[in-house]
Design a protein around this motif. Structure first.
Motif, PDB file in Angstrom:
ATOM      1  N   LEU A   1     -38.345  16.897 -30.522  1.00  0.00           N
ATOM      2  CA  LEU A   1     -38.968  16.165 -29.417  1.00  0.00           C
ATOM      3  C   LEU A   1     -38.271  14.854 -29.058  1.00  0.00           C
ATOM      4  CD1 LEU A   1     -42.810  16.670 -30.004  1.00  0.00           C
ATOM      5  CD2 LEU A   1     -41.131  18.185 -28.940  1.00  0.00           C
ATOM      6  N   THR A   2     -37.362  14.395 -29.878  1.00  0.00           N
ATOM      7  CA  THR A   2     -36.694  13.134 -29.554  1.00  0.00           C
ATOM      8  C   THR A   2     -35.683  13.391 -28.443  1.00  0.00           C
ATOM      9  OG1 THR A   2     -36.995  12.395 -31.822  1.00  0.00           O
ATOM     10  CG2 THR A   2     -35.366  11.220 -30.497  1.00  0.00           C
ATOM     11  N   ILE A   3     -35.894  12.717 -27.309  1.00  0.00           N
ATOM     12  CA  ILE A   3     -35.082  13.057 -26.132  1.00  0.00           C
ATOM     13  C   ILE A   3     -33.892  12.124 -25.948  1.00  0.00           C
ATOM     14  CG2 ILE A   3     -36.985  14.175 -24.899  1.00  0.00           C
ATOM     15  CD1 ILE A   3     -37.287  11.599 -23.260  1.00  0.00           C
ATOM     16  N   CYS A   4     -33.893  10.963 -26.608  1.00  0.00           N
ATOM     17  CA  CYS A   4     -32.738  10.084 -26.486  1.00  0.00           C
ATOM     18  C   CYS A   4     -32.694   9.098 -27.648  1.00  0.00           C
ATOM     19  CB  CYS A   4     -32.762   9.323 -25.157  1.00  0.00           C
ATOM     20  SG  CYS A   4     -34.244   8.349 -24.903  1.00  0.00           S
ATOM     21  N   VAL A   5     -31.490   8.619 -27.909  1.00  0.00           N
ATOM     22  CA  VAL A   5     -31.288   7.598 -28.938  1.00  0.00           C
ATOM     23  C   VAL A   5     -30.445   6.496 -28.322  1.00  0.00           C
ATOM     24  CG1 VAL A   5     -30.386   7.094 -31.237  1.00  0.00           C
ATOM     25  CG2 VAL A   5     -31.314   9.363 -30.749  1.00  0.00           C
ATOM     26  N   ASP A   6     -30.912   5.267 -28.402  1.00  0.00           N
ATOM     27  CA  ASP A   6     -30.135   4.126 -27.906  1.00  0.00           C
ATOM     28  C   ASP A   6     -29.757   3.237 -29.084  1.00  0.00           C
ATOM     29  OD1 ASP A   6     -30.107   4.346 -24.917  1.00  0.00           O
ATOM     30  OD2 ASP A   6     -32.274   4.380 -25.207  1.00  0.00           O
ATOM     31  N   GLY A   7     -28.590   2.595 -28.949  1.00  0.00           N
ATOM     32  CA  GLY A   7     -28.155   1.667 -29.979  1.00  0.00           C
ATOM     33  C   GLY A   7     -26.853   2.109 -30.627  1.00  0.00           C
ATOM     34  N   PRO A   8     -26.450   1.462 -31.720  1.00  0.00           N
ATOM     35  CA  PRO A   8     -27.251   0.450 -32.415  1.00  0.00           C
ATOM     36  C   PRO A   8     -27.277  -0.888 -31.657  1.00  0.00           C
ATOM     37  CG  PRO A   8     -25.118   0.662 -33.468  1.00  0.00           C
ATOM     38  CD  PRO A   8     -25.171   1.716 -32.406  1.00  0.00           C
ATOM     39  N   PHE A   9     -28.399  -1.573 -31.789  1.00  0.00           N
ATOM     40  CA  PHE A   9     -28.570  -2.917 -31.237  1.00  0.00           C
ATOM     41  C   PHE A   9     -28.516  -3.922 -32.384  1.00  0.00           C
ATOM     42  CE2 PHE A   9     -30.974  -0.075 -28.385  1.00  0.00           C
ATOM     43  CZ  PHE A   9     -30.374  -0.370 -27.168  1.00  0.00           C
ATOM     44  N   GLY A  10     -27.978  -5.088 -32.090  1.00  0.00           N
ATOM     45  CA  GLY A  10     -27.897  -6.135 -33.091  1.00  0.00           C
ATOM     46  C   GLY A  10     -26.494  -6.216 -33.685  1.00  0.00           C
ATOM     47  N   PRO A  11     -26.297  -7.034 -34.733  1.00  0.00           N
ATOM     48  CA  PRO A  11     -27.349  -7.787 -35.425  1.00  0.00           C
ATOM     49  C   PRO A  11     -27.881  -8.937 -34.567  1.00  0.00           C
ATOM     50  CG  PRO A  11     -25.209  -8.378 -36.295  1.00  0.00           C
ATOM     51  CD  PRO A  11     -24.979  -7.267 -35.324  1.00  0.00           C
ATOM     52  N   PHE A  12     -29.136  -9.277 -34.834  1.00  0.00           N
ATOM     53  CA  PHE A  12     -29.809 -10.326 -34.078  1.00  0.00           C
ATOM     54  C   PHE A  12     -29.848 -11.612 -34.892  1.00  0.00           C
ATOM     55  CE2 PHE A  12     -31.561  -6.275 -32.681  1.00  0.00           C
ATOM     56  CZ  PHE A  12     -31.314  -6.350 -31.324  1.00  0.00           C
ATOM     57  N   ASP A  13     -29.772 -12.723 -34.181  1.00  0.00           N
ATOM     58  CA  ASP A  13     -29.935 -13.993 -34.889  1.00  0.00           C
ATOM     59  C   ASP A  13     -31.408 -14.370 -34.864  1.00  0.00           C
ATOM     60  OD1 ASP A  13     -30.532 -15.039 -32.430  1.00  0.00           O
ATOM     61  OD2 ASP A  13     -28.511 -15.802 -32.089  1.00  0.00           O
ATOM     62  N   ILE A  14     -31.723 -15.525 -35.400  1.00  0.00           N
ATOM     63  CA  ILE A  14     -33.118 -15.913 -35.568  1.00  0.00           C
ATOM     64  C   ILE A  14     -33.828 -16.079 -34.228  1.00  0.00           C
ATOM     65  CG2 ILE A  14     -32.767 -18.417 -35.602  1.00  0.00           C
ATOM     66  CD1 ILE A  14     -35.013 -16.464 -38.014  1.00  0.00           C
ATOM     67  N   ASP A  15     -33.071 -16.432 -33.170  1.00  0.00           N
ATOM     68  CA  ASP A  15     -33.686 -16.648 -31.864  1.00  0.00           C
ATOM     69  C   ASP A  15     -34.236 -15.349 -31.278  1.00  0.00           C
ATOM     70  OD1 ASP A  15     -31.174 -19.052 -30.982  1.00  0.00           O
ATOM     71  OD2 ASP A  15     -33.151 -19.325 -31.893  1.00  0.00           O
ATOM     72  N   ALA A  16     -33.646 -14.214 -31.700  1.00  0.00           N
ATOM     73  CA  ALA A  16     -34.082 -12.938 -31.166  1.00  0.00           C
ATOM     74  C   ALA A  16     -35.446 -12.536 -31.696  1.00  0.00           C
ATOM     75  CB  ALA A  16     -33.059 -11.857 -31.513  1.00  0.00           C
ATOM     76  N   ARG A  17     -35.962 -13.282 -32.680  1.00  0.00           N
ATOM     77  CA  ARG A  17     -37.268 -12.947 -33.234  1.00  0.00           C
ATOM     78  C   ARG A  17     -38.399 -13.315 -32.298  1.00  0.00           C
ATOM     79  NH1 ARG A  17     -37.266 -11.959 -38.737  1.00  0.00           N
ATOM     80  NH2 ARG A  17     -39.347 -12.812 -38.975  1.00  0.00           N
ATOM     81  N   GLN A  18     -38.079 -14.090 -31.257  1.00  0.00           N
ATOM     82  CA  GLN A  18     -39.126 -14.445 -30.307  1.00  0.00           C
ATOM     83  C   GLN A  18     -39.465 -13.237 -29.443  1.00  0.00           C
ATOM     84  OE1 GLN A  18     -40.122 -17.437 -31.077  1.00  0.00           O
ATOM     85  NE2 GLN A  18     -38.364 -17.454 -32.450  1.00  0.00           N
ATOM     86  N   GLU A  19     -40.714 -13.150 -29.050  1.00  0.00           N
ATOM     87  CA  GLU A  19     -41.144 -12.028 -28.218  1.00  0.00           C
ATOM     88  C   GLU A  19     -40.493 -12.108 -26.841  1.00  0.00           C
ATOM     89  OE1 GLU A  19     -45.264 -10.243 -26.397  1.00  0.00           O
ATOM     90  OE2 GLU A  19     -45.267 -11.279 -28.310  1.00  0.00           O
TER      91      GLU A  19
END
Lengths: 149, 169
Positions: free
Chosen positions: A131-149
């Motif tokens: 059922l998985t129709i797509c895969v995106d990424g990999p994304f990152g690595p993220f820094d601490i600022d990316a933890r914000q919503e």
């Protein structure tokens, strides 16, 4: 994108997104079964079901970055709601749990796994392998600022 | 030459031609050694004689299997045990030391008997580890839970057809 609060019912044509950590190797495009079924196995924190995000609220890159652990990379799996419902999965909006766009695959909860390991394993396998129709990424690595919503 | 196995045998990985004893969770060394030397154990427990070509292939397959299991031990289990923080994610639980110890014990056993190696070895996100191999629609998983308990789960066409607890005692 939408300006709603995310509490409206989820349409069958919507896509929901599941974030998985790259380090776990739950996605490996070199394998005959590239997505590991454990990507949809509930753990003890999944009391309301496995978390997903409605794509109409957040694109895959935002899903990956939201509250990401610094230095980590993620893949984002895409699932069509109609296909999930066809195998009996309930997809419920839960914006109070994770903000606008957050939803749960209610059947895939920690309690359900304790009660019926085989049944949940089967559902997880079907979702991962069919059922998985797509895969995106990999994304990152993220820094601490990316933890914000 | 044909003999029937008297033990209740549990298939390990599909296509491996080898079995793990379901009652004791210890691979039956006599059976496995015999199988890998000059014979082939079928799913019914039948033992048949192999041709010289098969023997040559089996030797390289055994070496490959042994190497692959050693890689699982060195590159996954030992590494996870030494650096558990690499698997710390916000909502997921990295493998516990009990799970790593049990998985390592299984991996060493399988390495020593040159059983077919797993295609995927991953944390389960709940403190455990999954080792998985598949062939066609048939797959077998060794599921090691966070407390170190082990189950072997056979799935055919996405349906669980058997789940058995293994004791490492």
């Amino acid at each position: 994108m939408t300006s709603g609060d995310g509490s409206e019912p989820i349409d069958k044509d919507e896509i929901v997104l599941r974030r998985i950590p790259a380090t776990f190797e739950w996605y490996n495009p070199g394998l005959g079964k590239p997505i590991a079924w454990v990507a949809f196995k509930p753990n003890e924190n999944d009391r309301s079901g496995i978390s997903v995000w409605r794509r109409k609220y957040r694109p895959p890159c935002e899903v990956a970055a939201r509250n990401a652990k610094p230095g980590r990379r993620y893949y984002v799996l895409g699932l069509r709601v109609a296909l999930l419902r066809a195998i009996g999965i309930t997809v419920e909006p839960s914006p109070l749990e994770g903000g606008p766009g957050h939803a749960n695959l209610v059947n895939l909860s920690s309690d359900a796994y304790r009660r019926d390991k085989d049944g949940i394993t089967q559902l997880a396998k079907i979702i991962a392998e069919r059922l998985t129709i797509c895969v995106d990424g990999p994304f990152g690595p993220f820094d601490i600022d990316a933890r914000q919503e | 030459m044909s003999t029937k196995s008297r033990k209740r045998m549990l298939p390990w990985f599909p296509g491996s031609g080898a079995f793990v004893d379901a009652d004791t969770a210890v691979a039956a060394p006599d059976t496995l050694a015999r199988v890998t030397e000059d014979q082939r154990l079928t799913n019914d427990g039948e033992v048949t004689v192999a041709s010289p070509d098969t023997l040559a292939r089996d030797t390289s397959e055994r070496e490959f299997a042994t190497e692959q299991w050693q890689e699982v031990i060195d590159r996954k289990l030992v590494d996870w045990g030494r650096n558990p923080q690499q698997l710390e994610y916000e909502e997921l639980i990295p493998p516990t030391r009990f799970a790593i110890q049990s998985a390592a014990a299984i991996a060493m056993l399988c390495r020593d008997h040159a059983l077919a190696p797993p295609m995927r070895v991953v944390p389960d996100g709940d403190g455990g580890i999954i080792l998985e191999r598949w062939k066609g629609s048939l797959s077998t998983s060794i599921e090691v839970a966070r407390d170190g308990t082990v189950e072997v789960v056979v799935v055919e066409d996405c349906r669980v057809v058997s789940r058995q607890v293994l004791s490492l005692e």
